[in-house]
Design a protein around this motif. Structure first.
Motif, PDB file in Angstrom:
ATOM      1  N   ALA B 287       8.490  28.770 -21.538  1.00  0.00           N
ATOM      2  CA  ALA B 287       9.067  29.960 -20.899  1.00  0.00           C
ATOM      3  C   ALA B 287      10.556  29.779 -20.669  1.00  0.00           C
ATOM      4  O   ALA B 287      11.356  30.675 -20.914  1.00  0.00           O
ATOM      5  N   VAL B 288      10.931  28.587 -20.198  1.00  0.00           N
ATOM      6  CA  VAL B 288      12.348  28.334 -19.927  1.00  0.00           C
ATOM      7  C   VAL B 288      13.144  28.433 -21.234  1.00  0.00           C
ATOM      8  O   VAL B 288      14.211  29.039 -21.284  1.00  0.00           O
ATOM      9  N   GLN B 289      12.561  27.832 -22.286  1.00  0.00           N
ATOM     10  CA  GLN B 289      13.276  27.840 -23.574  1.00  0.00           C
ATOM     11  C   GLN B 289      13.453  29.255 -24.106  1.00  0.00           C
ATOM     12  O   GLN B 289      14.475  29.585 -24.692  1.00  0.00           O
ATOM     13  N   SER B 290      12.462  30.102 -23.867  1.00  0.00           N
ATOM     14  CA  SER B 290      12.568  31.451 -24.444  1.00  0.00           C
ATOM     15  C   SER B 290      13.314  32.424 -23.542  1.00  0.00           C
ATOM     16  O   SER B 290      14.003  33.306 -24.028  1.00  0.00           O
ATOM     17  N   GLN B 291      13.169  32.303 -22.208  1.00  0.00           N
ATOM     18  CA  GLN B 291      13.813  33.321 -21.362  1.00  0.00           C
ATOM     19  C   GLN B 291      14.708  32.738 -20.273  1.00  0.00           C
ATOM     20  O   GLN B 291      15.123  33.466 -19.365  1.00  0.00           O
ATOM     21  N   GLY B 292      14.928  31.431 -20.324  1.00  0.00           N
ATOM     22  CA  GLY B 292      15.875  30.848 -19.387  1.00  0.00           C
ATOM     23  C   GLY B 292      15.269  30.413 -18.074  1.00  0.00           C
ATOM     24  O   GLY B 292      15.862  29.649 -17.321  1.00  0.00           O
ATOM     25  N   HIS B 293      14.078  30.917 -17.762  1.00  0.00           N
ATOM     26  CA  HIS B 293      13.404  30.452 -16.535  1.00  0.00           C
ATOM     27  C   HIS B 293      11.890  30.572 -16.720  1.00  0.00           C
ATOM     28  O   HIS B 293      11.419  31.304 -17.600  1.00  0.00           O
ATOM     29  N   GLY B 294      11.155  29.861 -15.916  1.00  0.00           N
ATOM     30  CA  GLY B 294       9.686  29.860 -16.047  1.00  0.00           C
ATOM     31  C   GLY B 294       9.008  30.413 -14.825  1.00  0.00           C
ATOM     32  O   GLY B 294       7.972  29.895 -14.400  1.00  0.00           O
ATOM     33  N   THR B 295       9.590  31.477 -14.271  1.00  0.00           N
ATOM     34  CA  THR B 295       8.972  32.056 -13.078  1.00  0.00           C
ATOM     35  C   THR B 295       7.613  32.644 -13.437  1.00  0.00           C
ATOM     36  O   THR B 295       7.509  33.480 -14.324  1.00  0.00           O
ATOM     37  N   GLY B 296       6.577  32.178 -12.754  1.00  0.00           N
ATOM     38  CA  GLY B 296       5.222  32.639 -13.051  1.00  0.00           C
ATOM     39  C   GLY B 296       4.843  33.825 -12.202  1.00  0.00           C
ATOM     40  O   GLY B 296       4.070  34.689 -12.613  1.00  0.00           O
ATOM     41  N   LYS B 297       5.396  33.894 -11.014  1.00  0.00           N
ATOM     42  CA  LYS B 297       4.973  34.940 -10.101  1.00  0.00           C
ATOM     43  C   LYS B 297       6.115  35.274  -9.164  1.00  0.00           C
ATOM     44  O   LYS B 297       6.793  34.376  -8.654  1.00  0.00           O
ATOM     45  N   ARG B 298       6.388  36.552  -8.973  1.00  0.00           N
ATOM     46  CA  ARG B 298       7.400  36.940  -7.989  1.00  0.00           C
ATOM     47  C   ARG B 298       6.854  38.096  -7.165  1.00  0.00           C
ATOM     48  O   ARG B 298       6.316  39.060  -7.701  1.00  0.00           O
ATOM     49  N   VAL B 299       6.966  37.936  -5.883  1.00  0.00           N
ATOM     50  CA  VAL B 299       6.423  38.939  -4.965  1.00  0.00           C
ATOM     51  C   VAL B 299       7.515  39.316  -3.981  1.00  0.00           C
ATOM     52  O   VAL B 299       8.154  38.441  -3.383  1.00  0.00           O
ATOM     53  N   MET B 300       7.748  40.617  -3.823  1.00  0.00           N
ATOM     54  CA  MET B 300       8.716  41.054  -2.825  1.00  0.00           C
ATOM     55  C   MET B 300       8.107  40.874  -1.440  1.00  0.00           C
ATOM     56  O   MET B 300       6.957  41.221  -1.225  1.00  0.00           O
ATOM     57  N   LEU B 301       8.888  40.293  -0.533  1.00  0.00           N
ATOM     58  CA  LEU B 301       8.380  40.102   0.816  1.00  0.00           C
ATOM     59  C   LEU B 301       8.822  41.281   1.676  1.00  0.00           C
ATOM     60  O   LEU B 301      10.011  41.588   1.760  1.00  0.00           O
ATOM     61  N   SER B 302       7.861  41.938   2.312  1.00  0.00           N
ATOM     62  CA  SER B 302       8.196  43.051   3.194  1.00  0.00           C
ATOM     63  C   SER B 302       8.883  42.492   4.431  1.00  0.00           C
ATOM     64  O   SER B 302       8.772  41.295   4.725  1.00  0.00           O
ATOM     65  N   PRO B 303       9.596  43.344   5.169  1.00  0.00           N
ATOM     66  CA  PRO B 303      10.229  42.851   6.399  1.00  0.00           C
ATOM     67  C   PRO B 303       9.223  42.180   7.332  1.00  0.00           C
ATOM     68  O   PRO B 303       9.525  41.153   7.939  1.00  0.00           O
ATOM     69  N   LEU B 304       8.010  42.752   7.407  1.00  0.00           N
ATOM     70  CA  LEU B 304       6.996  42.144   8.275  1.00  0.00           C
ATOM     71  C   LEU B 304       6.607  40.757   7.768  1.00  0.00           C
ATOM     72  O   LEU B 304       6.538  39.794   8.537  1.00  0.00           O
TER      73      LEU B 304
END
Lengths: 660, 384
Positions: B287-304
Motif C-alpha cells: 500500500a505504501v509503495q502504491s499510494q504513499g501510505h498504508g492507512t487501513g482505517k480512518r474514522v472521523m471522531l465526533s466532538p463527543l
C-alpha cells in the motif's frame, strides 16, 4: 416460601422420568391457537346423526382414571378403535391428547370426550368416554369430568400396583358414588404381577378380586371385556327426555371461528338447533346454533337427549360465559340448577414478565388467547420496579405452570420471565384501619409485596394439602425424614401389601410446591409416588423475609416464609446473590432480614484495583469501545440504592441451578 | 518495527516472527509513509518521536536515522525533541546502543519485565536477569537520566514478597523513569490459555491491589512521581511522548498496525481522525509503495468521542484534565457543567476524584479503580 436448594424457575425437565418414553407427536405441529379445532382423522361425514335411537337405558357415561402412565390413554385409544370410532392403525397414540405439550410429556392436561357406539347382545349402546387428566395439578378437571359420569374404569399398572394417584382418584369416584371397574393393565409385561395388584385393590378399596379385569391395552388383550363390564356394571343415567332441559356444562373450549364450544351432559330434556337457552349462572340468553357429539371431533346431530353427552355452540363469545359447572335450561322453563362443583382454585402464583418490555403487548395478547382455553389460570396485572409491567398468574400447581409456560413458548413463540412461585397465604387482620381498607378481615396474599405487618394481623394462615405417598417399604425411613423436614404431620400409615406402604401426611403447600416431588423421586429411586388434595388452611408462623443490598430491600426477592425456614433460606439466597452481583467500587452488604432483624449476611468486597495497565496510542480505540459498552450496560442495570445489579442476576438467584 | 525474534507468552501485539526481514524495503516504506502522513497533517513542529513495536532495537541504526531524517525534512524537529527507542535486553549491546544514539535516539525504554530468571522464562522472554541488568547499565551510561525500564507484576504464583524484592533490585538498578505494568491476560496468548485452562493460577484481586499499593509506596519513597497509572518518574524525567497520548494531543502513527490521531488538514479536513495503518507488513508495504501510505482505517471522531478520549485518557495522569485542555475540546461546556454534580456527589465523597481550579483528576485511591469510575463519567458526559 422455602427456597432452600430448591427454588425453581424454568421448567424444562420432565417431572416424571417414565414419561420420556412416550412416543412423540403423530400430530404435526399445530399453528397457533388452532389446537382445539384441527383434527387428525376425518369425521364420519357431514350427515347429521339421529340420536333418538339411543334411549337413556342404552347409554353409559364413564371416565377412565389412573395414576400417571398406567395406560389410561392407551386404553382409550383401544376403546375408540374397537368401537370403530377411529380407524385402527398403528398410529393411534394418545388420540385424545391434542395439545403438543400433552404428547411431548405423555400427559393429559385437558379433559376430552368421545362417544362410542357398541353393539352388545343385539342392542346398540352409546358409551360416552370422558377422558380425565392424569396429574394431581389437574384433579379439579377429574372431579369435573366425573360429575357427568355414572361409573369409572380404574386402571392400575400390573407391575407398579396401586400408586398415590390411584388412591386419590378412587376416592374421588367413590365419594361421587360412581360404579368402579378395576382394570389391571400391562399384564403382558415381564414383571407383571396381577395377583398382587388384585390383593391391593381388595385391601385398599374393598373390591372383590374377581371383579378385576386383567388386560393389555397395548396389545388389545381383554379390552372387549372392559366394554362388556361397562354395560353390565355402570348404571345408565337417571333422567328423562320428557323433563325440561337441564344440561351440565362440564368443559369448554374456544374455537376462533365458532366461539365457545361447551361440553354438556344432559340430565333432562333435549336440545337442538334454534332452542333458546339460558345460563343459570349468568342468566344470559343464547340461541343454539349447533349440537352434536364428540367422536372425538365434533359431529353435529339433530338433537341431544337426556342422558347423552355432547357439545353445544350457542354464540358464546368468551369461555367465561360457559362457566364450568353451570346449568343450561330452556328460556322460560327454569330448572333447579345442578350442584356446581368446586371451581378450579389456584394453588401457586408467580409473576410473569416479558423478557423485553417492548414485547408487552404481544405477550398480553398471547396470554389472553391461551387463557381462553384454560380458564383455570387466574390473571392480574402487576408491575415490578425491576421487571417492568407484567402479570401475576395463578396456577393449579407447578406442572400446570410449566405446561402453561411451555404452551406460551410452543404455540405463541413467547419467552417470559417467571418469578419465584408463591402459594396463596392468608392473614386475619386485626387493625381496624386495614380491615376498612380491604373491606374484610381475612385477606389472601398472592404477592409478598402485599404481606401485612404482624402488628396489624391477629393470625397468618397457610394453605395445606393432604398428601398420599405410596412407596416400597425400604424407603419409609428416608421419606419420613423428608416429610418432617417439610413440616408435615403424619396422618396415616398403612401396608397395602407385604412390600408397599401408603403414607398420609398433612403438608403446608409451600413445602411441596417447588420440588418435593423431585426429592421424593430421587430418594426412592423413582419408586415412590405422590398425590395431594386441598386440605384447607392452618395457622402458621409466617414472616416476610426481605433481601437487602446495603440496607435497601430488593422487591423481587421478598418472600413469605415459615419462621423455621428463614435462616437457611436467607443464607442460601445471600450466598447466591454474592455470586450473581459483580464487584463494585464499595463494599456491598447482602443481607436477609426479617423486619429489622438481620438473619444472614454476605459481604461482597469492593474493588480495590480496576484500571487497565497499558493505555498508549495503539490501545485507545479498543479501550474506548469497551468503556462505551460498559457505559451502555450501566444504563441497563437495576439500581438498588447505590448498588448496580445486572438485570438477570435475580433470575439467576431464583433459578434452580442444575448442579447445586 | 513489527518484528520480533520470538513471541512472548503474554503478548498479543501486532508482531511478526519471520526468518529474514528485507530491512531496506521496510525502511523505504517507513520513510515514505512518514513523509506522506506528515504532509497530510500539515504539522509544523514535532515534539517527540517514539520507535515502538515489535522489537525496534532489532532494526539497524541506519533505519532509525533514515526515519528521523525524513521527519526532520517534513517538519521542524527541534534538537531537544524526545526520541525514544524501545529496546529488548537481548539486542542492546553497548556498541549497538551507541549506534542508535548516533542515529538521533536520546531516550531508551528497556523491556526488562522481571529480574528473576524463573519469571522471565514464564513470560517467554529471551533474556536472563543478568542480561537485563547489563543492558540497563549500558543504557544508563549512554543515556544518563533518560533510560526507562518496564517491569511486570501480578504474574501467576508471584507473591507480594517476591514482587517487592524484585522491585527493590530494580530500584537499585534503575535510572529516573520506571513503568510498572500489571500483567494483563490477553486473549490468544499462551499465558492466558494456561491460566484460563487452569494450568496456572490467576492471581487474586486483593493481592494485585496490594502489589500495586506497595510498589507505589516504595517508588514514592524513592523520590518518584506517580504521574500515570503505570508510570513513575523522578527529576522531571516524564515521557513527553506518552504524555501526549494522555493529553489527547495529535500524533501520527507510522508502520504496520500503528495508530494515529490527527487532523488531516492537508486534505482540507478540519476534524480529528482516528487512523490505523494496515496490520500485516507485506500488505502495508504494498500500500505504501502504491499510494504513499498504508492507512487501513480512518474514522472521523465526533466532538463527543473526542471528549470521551480526553476524559478516559486524561484521568490516567496525576495532573488529570486541566480546564484549559477541556476548554480546547469543549468550548461551551465546562468541566463543572458536566461533572459538577459528580464532584459534589458520590465520587468526591468517596474520595475518588477531585474537581478544583486545577481541573478534574483522580485521587490516589480513585486512580486504582479508574475503570470502574469511567463508565459512569461517560454516561454523564453523554447526558450533558
Amino acid at each position: 416460601m422455602a427456597f432452600a436448594g430448591r427454588t425453581a424457575m424454568w421448567w424444562a425437565r420432565l417431572r416424571s422420568p417414565c414419561l420420556c418414553a412416550t412416543p412423540l407427536c403423530v400430530l404435526p405441529r399445530l399453528p397457533p391457537g388452532s389446537a382445539a379445532c384441527e383434527r387428525l382423522y376425518s369425521s364420519r361425514g357431514k350427515e347429521k346423526l339421529d340420536m333418538s335411537t339411543y334411549p337413556v337405558e342404552n347409554i353409559r357415561n364413564f371416565s377412565i382414571i389412573a395414576h400417571v402412565d398406567h395406560g389410561k390413554s392407551t386404553l382409550a385409544d383401544r376403546l375408540l378403535e374397537i368401537t370403530g370410532t377411529i380407524a385402527k392403525t398403528a398410529h393411534n397414540k394418545q388420540v385424545l391428547d391434542k395439545l403438543q405439550v400433552e404428547r411431548e410429556r405423555g400427559i393429559t392436561v385437558k379433559a376430552q370426550s368421545a362417544s362410542l357406539f357398541y353393539n352388545h347382545e343385539g342392542i346398540n349402546y352409546l358409551l360416552n368416554l370422558i377422558d380425565t387428566p392424569g396429574h394431581v395439578d389437574f384433579s379439579y378437571e377429574v372431579s369435573r369430568s366425573l360429575s357427568a359420569c355414572q361409573g369409572v374404569i380404574l386402571v392400575v399398572d400390573a407391575n407398579e400396583g396401586i400408586q398415590a394417584q390411584t388412591v386419590a382418584n378412587f376416592y374421588l369416584a367413590f365419594e361421587a358414588q360412581l360404579a368402579v371397574i378395576p382394570v389391571i393393565n400391562k399384564i403382558d409385561l415381564k414383571h407383571a404381577d396381577p395377583e398382587r395388584v388384585e390383593k391391593q385393590i381388595e385391601k385398599l378399596f374393598d373390591i372383590p378380586i374377581d371383579e378385576c379385569v386383567r388386560i393389555s391395552a397395548k396389545q388389545g388383550t381383554n379390552v372387549e371385556k372392559v366394554l362388556q363390564k361397562i354395560i353390565e356394571k355402570i348404571p345408565p343415567p337417571q333422567c328423562n327426555t320428557a323433563d325440561p332441559l337441564k344440561a351440565l356444562v362440564f368443559d369448554s373450549t374456544f374455537d376462533h371461528y365458532r366461539g365457545v364450544i361447551a361440553n354438556i351432559a344432559l340430565f333432562g330434556g333435549e336440545i337442538q338447533k334454534g332452542h333458546k337457552i339460558v345460563s343459570a349462572h349468568t342468566k344470559k340468553r343464547y340461541e343454539v346454533n349447533e349440537v352434536g357429539i364428540l367422536t372425538p371431533n365434533e359431529q353435529p346431530t339433530h338433537k341431544l337427549y337426556a342422558g347423552q353427552v355432547g357439545y353445544v355452540i350457542a354464540g358464546m363469545k368468551e369461555v367465561t360465559e360457559a362457566q364450568i359447572g353451570d346449568t343450561l335450561f330452556l328460556y322460560k322453563q327454569p330448572v333447579e340448577p345442578l350442584p356446581g362443583f368446586k371451581s378450579a382454585k389456584p394453588m401457586v402464583f408467580a409473576g410473569m414478565y416479558p423478557v423485553d418490555q417492548t414485547e408487552y403487548n404481544n405477550l398480553k395478547s398471547a396470554l389472553e388467547k391461551l387463557t381462553l382455553n384454560d380458564s383455570s389460570v387466574t390473571i392480574h396485572r402487576d408491575s415490578s420496579l425491576a421487571l417492568g409491567a407484567g402479570w401475576r398468574l395463578g396456577f393449579l400447581g407447578l406442572l400446570h405452570m410449566e405446561v402453561f409456560n411451555q404452551r406460551l413458548e410452543q404455540e405463541y413463540n413467547m419467552s417470559v420471565i417467571l418469578t419465584a412461585p408463591t402459594v396463596p397465604y392468608k392473614a386475619i387482620l386485626s387493625s381496624a384501619k386495614l380491615i376498612k381498607e380491604y373491606g374484610k378481615a381475612e385477606i389472601t396474599i398472592i404477592n409478598p409485596a402485599q404481606f401485612p405487618d404482624k402488628i396489624s394481623v391477629s393470625e397468618y394462615l397457610e394453605p395445606t394439602v393432604l398428601g398420599t405417598i405410596v412407596t416400597p417399604q425400604e424407603y419409609i425411613g428416608k421419606i419420613i425424614v423428608l416429610c418432617q423436614d417439610r413440616r408435615a404431620v403424619q396422618k396415616d400409615m398403612l401396608y397395602i401389601d407385604e412390600q408397599r406402604v401408603m403414607l398420609k401426611y398433612l403438608f403446608p403447600l409451600n413445602e411441596i410446591v417447588l420440588d418435593f416431588y423431585d426429592a421424593l423421586k430421587s430418594l426412592s429411586s423413582g419408586y415412590a409416588s405422590f398425590d395431594y388434595e386441598d386440605a384447607g388452611y392452618q395457622a402458621a408462623d409466617l414472616i416476610k423475609m426481605d433481601i437487602l443490598l446495603n440496607g435497601n430491600p430488593v422487591e423481587e426477592l421478598a418472600t413469605i416464609i415459615h419462621s423455621d425456614k428463614a435462616y437457611a433460606t436467607g443464607k442460601l439466597l445471600c450466598e447466591r446473590l454474592k455470586d450473581a452481583i459483580p464487584r463494585q467500587l464499595f463494599e456491598i452488604a447482602i443481607q436477609a432480614a426479617i423486619g429489622k432483624r438481620i438473619i444472614a449476611r454476605e459481604t461482597l468486597k469492593a474493588y480495590r484495583k480496576n484500571v487497565v495497565a497499558k493505555c498508549y496510542g495503539g490501545d485507545i480505540t479498543r479501550r474506548m469501545k469497551l468503556l462505551k459498552r460498559q457505559a451502555e450496560g450501566k444504563k441497563l442495570m437495576r439500581k438498588i440504592g447505590n448498588v448496580e445489579v445486572p438485570r438477570d442476576a435475580f433470575i439467576r438467584v431464583l433459578k434452580r441451578e442444575p448442579d447445586k | 518495527w513489527p518484528y520480533c525474534r520470538k513471541r512472548c507468552s503474554y503478548c498479543n501485539f501486532n508482531t511478526y516472527v519471520v526468518p529474514a526481514v528485507d530491512e531496506a524495503a521496510v525502511r523505504a516504506c517507513l520513510v515514505r509513509e512518514a513523509r506522506t502522513l506528515l504532509r497530510l497533517s500539515q504539522v509544523k513542529s514535532i515534539t517527540s518521536v517514539f520507535f515502538g513495536g515489535g522489537t525496534p532495537s532489532l532494526a539497524t541504526p541506519g533505519t532509525i536515522a533514515a526515519v528521523l531524517e525524513a521527519v526532520a525534512e517534513a517538519a521542524h524537529l527541534p534538537a531537544g525533541a524526545e526520541v525514544t527507542l524501545e529496546a529488548n535486553p537481548s539486542s542492546t549491546t553497548t556498541q549497538r546502543l551507541a549506534g542508535f544514539k548516533a542515529a538521533g535516539v536520546n531516550r531508551l525504554s528497556i523491556g526488562v519485565q522481571s529480574l528473576d530468571d524463573v519469571e522471565l522464562r514464564l513470560l517467554g522472554r529471551e533474556h536472563t536477569a543478568a542480561e537485563a541488568q547489563a543492558a540497563v547499565e549500558a543504557a544508563r551510561g549512554l543515556f544518563p537520566g533518560r533510560t526507562s525500564m518496564d517491569l511486570l507484576f501480578g504474574l501467576p504464583r508471584q507473591s507480594l514478597h517476591a514482587w517487592t524484592q524484585g522491585l527493590e533490585a530494580a530500584l537499585r538498578l534503575c535510572d529516573d523513569h520506571i513503568s510498572l505494568y500489571q500483567l494483563t491476560l490477553e486473549r490468544g496468548t499462551v499465558l492466558a490459555a494456561q491460566v484460563w485452562g487452569g494450568a496456572l493460577p490467576a492471581p487474586p484481586q486483593d493481592l494485585l491491589a496490594d502489589m500495586y499499593q506497595a510498589a507505589r509506596a516504595m517508588l514514592v519513597a524513592a523520590g518518584f512521581r506517580h504521574y500515570e497509572v503505570s508510570n513513575f518518574a523522578r527529576k522531571g524525567a516524564l515521557s513527553t511522548h506518552n504524555l501526549s497520548y494522555w493529553r489527547a494531543e495529535q500524533y501520527i502513527g507510522v508502520g504496520p498496525g500503528a495508530h494515529g490521531r490527527f487532523v488531516p488538514q492537508g486534505e482540507g479536513d478540519c476534524s480529528r481522525e482516528a487512523r490505523v495503518q494496515m496490520l500485516e507488513p507485506i500488505a502495508w508495504m504494498r500500500a505504501v509503495q502504491s499510494q504513499g501510505h498504508g492507512t487501513g482505517k480512518r474514522v472521523m471522531l465526533s466532538p463527543l468521542e473526542q471528549l470521551e478520549e480526553v476524559l478516559a485518557l486524561g484521568l490516567r495522569t496525576d495532573e488529570g484534565i486541566t480546564h484549559e485542555r477541556w476548554g480546547r475540546f469543549s468550548p461551551h461546556l465546562s468541566l463543572e457543567a458536566v461533572f459538577g454534580a459528580a464532584g459534589q456527589g458520590l465520587q468526591q465523597q468517596q474520595g475518588w476524584m477531585v474537581l478544583d481550579s486545577g481541573g478534574l483528576r483522580c485521587t490516589e485511591r480513585g486512580l486504582a479503580v479508574l475503570d470502574s469510575l469511567l463508565p459512569d463519567l461517560l454516561c454523564r458526559l453523554q447526558r450533558a
